[in-house]
Design an enzyme around this catalytic site. Structure first.
Site, PDB file in Angstrom:
ATOM      1  N   HIS A 285       2.146   4.597 -40.597  1.00 49.00           N
ATOM      2  CA  HIS A 285       2.010   3.296 -40.677  1.00 49.00           C
ATOM      3  C   HIS A 285       0.601   3.008 -41.263  1.00 49.00           C
ATOM      4  O   HIS A 285      -0.551   3.103 -40.611  1.00 49.00           O
ATOM      5  CB  HIS A 285       2.094   2.641 -39.348  1.00 49.00           C
ATOM      6  CG  HIS A 285       1.821   1.192 -39.074  1.00 49.00           C
ATOM      7  ND1 HIS A 285       2.442   0.451 -38.257  1.00 49.00           N
ATOM      8  CD2 HIS A 285       1.353   0.100 -40.052  1.00 49.00           C
ATOM      9  CE1 HIS A 285       2.167  -1.034 -38.276  1.00 49.00           C
ATOM     10  NE2 HIS A 285       1.385  -0.895 -39.386  1.00 49.00           N
TER      11      HIS A 285
ATOM     12  N   PRO B 277      -6.328 -10.614 -39.077  1.00 45.36           N
ATOM     13  CA  PRO B 277      -6.376  -9.455 -38.216  1.00 45.36           C
ATOM     14  C   PRO B 277      -6.171  -8.143 -38.973  1.00 45.36           C
ATOM     15  O   PRO B 277      -5.439  -7.984 -40.081  1.00 45.36           O
ATOM     16  CB  PRO B 277      -5.117  -9.696 -37.734  1.00 45.36           C
ATOM     17  CG  PRO B 277      -4.102 -10.481 -38.441  1.00 45.36           C
ATOM     18  CD  PRO B 277      -4.977 -11.196 -39.502  1.00 45.36           C
TER      19      PRO B 277
ATOM     20  N   ARG C 184      -2.182  -1.710 -49.539  1.00 44.28           N
ATOM     21  CA  ARG C 184      -2.436  -3.042 -50.262  1.00 44.28           C
ATOM     22  C   ARG C 184      -1.846  -2.737 -51.726  1.00 44.28           C
ATOM     23  O   ARG C 184      -0.882  -2.485 -51.997  1.00 44.28           O
ATOM     24  CB  ARG C 184      -3.684  -3.529 -50.090  1.00 44.28           C
ATOM     25  CG  ARG C 184      -4.319  -3.612 -48.545  1.00 44.28           C
ATOM     26  CD  ARG C 184      -3.688  -4.677 -47.912  1.00 44.28           C
ATOM     27  NE  ARG C 184      -4.477  -5.085 -46.736  1.00 44.28           N
ATOM     28  CZ  ARG C 184      -3.956  -5.303 -45.295  1.00 44.28           C
ATOM     29  NH1 ARG C 184      -2.438  -5.555 -45.420  1.00 44.28           N
ATOM     30  NH2 ARG C 184      -4.575  -5.829 -44.342  1.00 44.28           N
TER      31      ARG C 184
ATOM     32  N   ASP D 218      -2.121   2.351 -38.530  1.00 50.88           N
ATOM     33  CA  ASP D 218      -2.165   1.052 -38.651  1.00 50.88           C
ATOM     34  C   ASP D 218      -3.253   0.486 -39.594  1.00 50.88           C
ATOM     35  O   ASP D 218      -4.004  -0.434 -39.260  1.00 50.88           O
ATOM     36  CB  ASP D 218      -1.705   0.051 -37.752  1.00 50.88           C
ATOM     37  CG  ASP D 218      -1.537  -1.117 -37.931  1.00 50.88           C
ATOM     38  OD1 ASP D 218      -1.253  -1.348 -39.178  1.00 50.88           O
ATOM     39  OD2 ASP D 218      -1.280  -2.114 -36.930  1.00 50.88           O
TER      40      ASP D 218
END
Ligand code: DOR
Ligand code: ZN
Length: 438
Positions: free
Chosen positions: A60, A305, A64, A287
């Site tokens: 995860h 976030p 980008r 993440d």
């Protein structure tokens, strides 16, 4: 008889054996005793006091790139991965353009091919047009679909679940029920706007629609009740380092600590830590969610976030192992072996002949402080992790016969230029060993 090898890695393996690992054509060819002759092949000797294990596997991450390259790109994100001992990453589809049509996927594949320093695969987004379902699901780079909260309300979800199940692909759920969450306005804590119940309900909602045989993985589970709910359905789960280390009080330290799902109250963080120490989670995933330093300096109700973590996740896990919260063996279980199995990354997370030659060398006693003794390759910098004191550090990453990172220094010119394969079964295509001109 001496073996021909592209590289021989000599050191102490994570199971305690002293060994020489013979690497040929991008894979582990054999593992022999420490006195086996290298037959003149180049030898990398792991430093004293270190251990050699399969490289970390992060299922995860948000690299980008494309139109969000100002936040991070596939080069800077995978440099952070290499510095964190991560040999393969699985990239998330909330890119711009979103990875939910063949055109966007082709653009992403091209960027990864050109820029990635480590092996990679992707999760596709749920398309808006059902004609794309099969094309996305069959693409070799795609391990499965990512389901975001809003996707739980799209009519096409059912067809996506059926397609994934038919093709043996995995679906990964971001567990937050969209009807139970809102953006936090001034002064409200994340846990109030995005309560634990939202996490549990999202899992029930997906379970009620899952077709038989569908493999569901629930990512960044942040509360024990969601963990229980997911496992009661036979779903696999991962947790993030930030949900194990920070708590909702840290939100007062600013936007760097804003993340979805939000940081949870201390007692829930402790319960999640107990769960991982008892082996009740399958994997850990970073993440890694980079945003610019400027974006993360905005007031919390305006800023995006996400917490960057690729360079630090292994350090955090090794620190938990040093403190006796998890075992050293489980650092590899949670962040290499199990995630490879859960995501279907065949040949990763293992240390035996035939496995991908993706190796990490770890010094369990090397201490440091994030942001001071780390290189912080991500465009996002150390973010929330700045100042975290760790014990245990990846000191080298080997991919194929190349040393991609040594002592925190990423060797850009050693990384493969050829696109990295997604699975060992496709190694033949990718491994041509051209150097990368940085
Ligand atoms: O905090 C988060 N950031 N949660 C998400 O689900 C998305 C991520 C991002 O992409 O920045
Ligand atoms: Zn994410």
């Amino acid at each position: 008889m001496a073996e021909r090898a592209d590289l021989v890695v000599e050191g102490k393996l994570i199971d305690g054996r002293e060994a020489r690992i013979f690497i040929r054509d991008g894979r582990i060819h054999s593992i022999r005793g420490p006195s086996a002759s290298s037959g003149g092949s180049p030898v990398y000797r792991a430093p004293a006091g270190t251990v050699v294990g399969p490289a970390f596997v992060d299922i995860h991450v948000h690299l980008r790139g494309l139109k969000l390259a100002y936040k991070e790109d596939e080069r800077t994100g995978t440099a952070a991965a290499a510095a964190g001992g991560v040999g393969v990453v699985v990239d998330m589809p909330n890119t711009r353009p979103p990875l939910r049509d063949p055109e966007a996927l082709a653009l992403k594949e091209e960027s990864l091919h050109r820029l990635s320093l480590v092996d990679y695969a992707v999760w596709a987004g749920i398309p808006r047009d059902s004609r794309y379902l099969a094309v996305l699901a069959r693409h070799p780079l795609v391990l499965g679909f990512k389901i975001y909260p809003d996707d739980l309300e799209t009519p096409i979800l059912q067809a996506a679940l059926a397609e994934a199940s038919r093709l043996g692909k995995i679906v990964v759920l971001h567990p937050e029920d969209p009807s139970l969450i809102s953006e936090c306005r001034l002064g409200r804590r994340g846990v109030e706007c995005r309560p634990p119940r939202a996490e549990v309900e999202a899992i029930h909602r997906l379970a009620s629609r899952a077709t038989p045989g569908l493999r569901v993985h629930v990512t960044h589970v942040s509360v024990p009740k969601a963990l229980e709910t997911a496992t009661s359905y036979g779903f696999t789960v991962d947790v993030t380092p930030h949900h194990l280390v920070f708590n909702s009080e840290d939100e007062a330290r600013g936007c760097k600590f804003k993340v979805n799902p939000p940081l949870r109250p201390r007692e829930l963080v402790e319960a999640l830590t107990t769960a991982i120490s008892r082996g009740l989670v399958d994997c850990v995933a970073s993440d890694h969610a980079p945003h610019t330093v400027e974006e993360k300096s905005l007031p919390s109700e305006e800023c995006p976030p996400g917490i960057p973590g690729l360079e630090y996740a292994a350090r955090v896990l090794l620190t938990l192992a040093h403190r006796g919260i998890i075992s050293y063996a489980s650092v590899w279980r949670f962040y290499s072996t199990r995630p490879a199995i859960v995501a279907g990354l065949e040949g990763y997370g293992c240390l035996s002949p035939g496995c991908r030659a993706a190796l990490v060398v770890v010094d369990p006693d090397r201490e440091g402080v994030i942001g001071r003794t780390t290189r912080d390759y991500s465009k996002a910098g150390p973010g929330a992790w700045e100042g975290y004191g760790y014990r245990g550090e990846p000191v080298a990453l080997i991919l194929g016969s190349e040393i991609i990172m040594e002592n925190g220094e990423v060797h850009y010119d050693a990384a493969w230029k050829e696109a990295m394969p997604t699975t060992v079964s496709r190694l033949g295509r990718g491994l041509q060993g051209r150097s990368l001109v940085s």
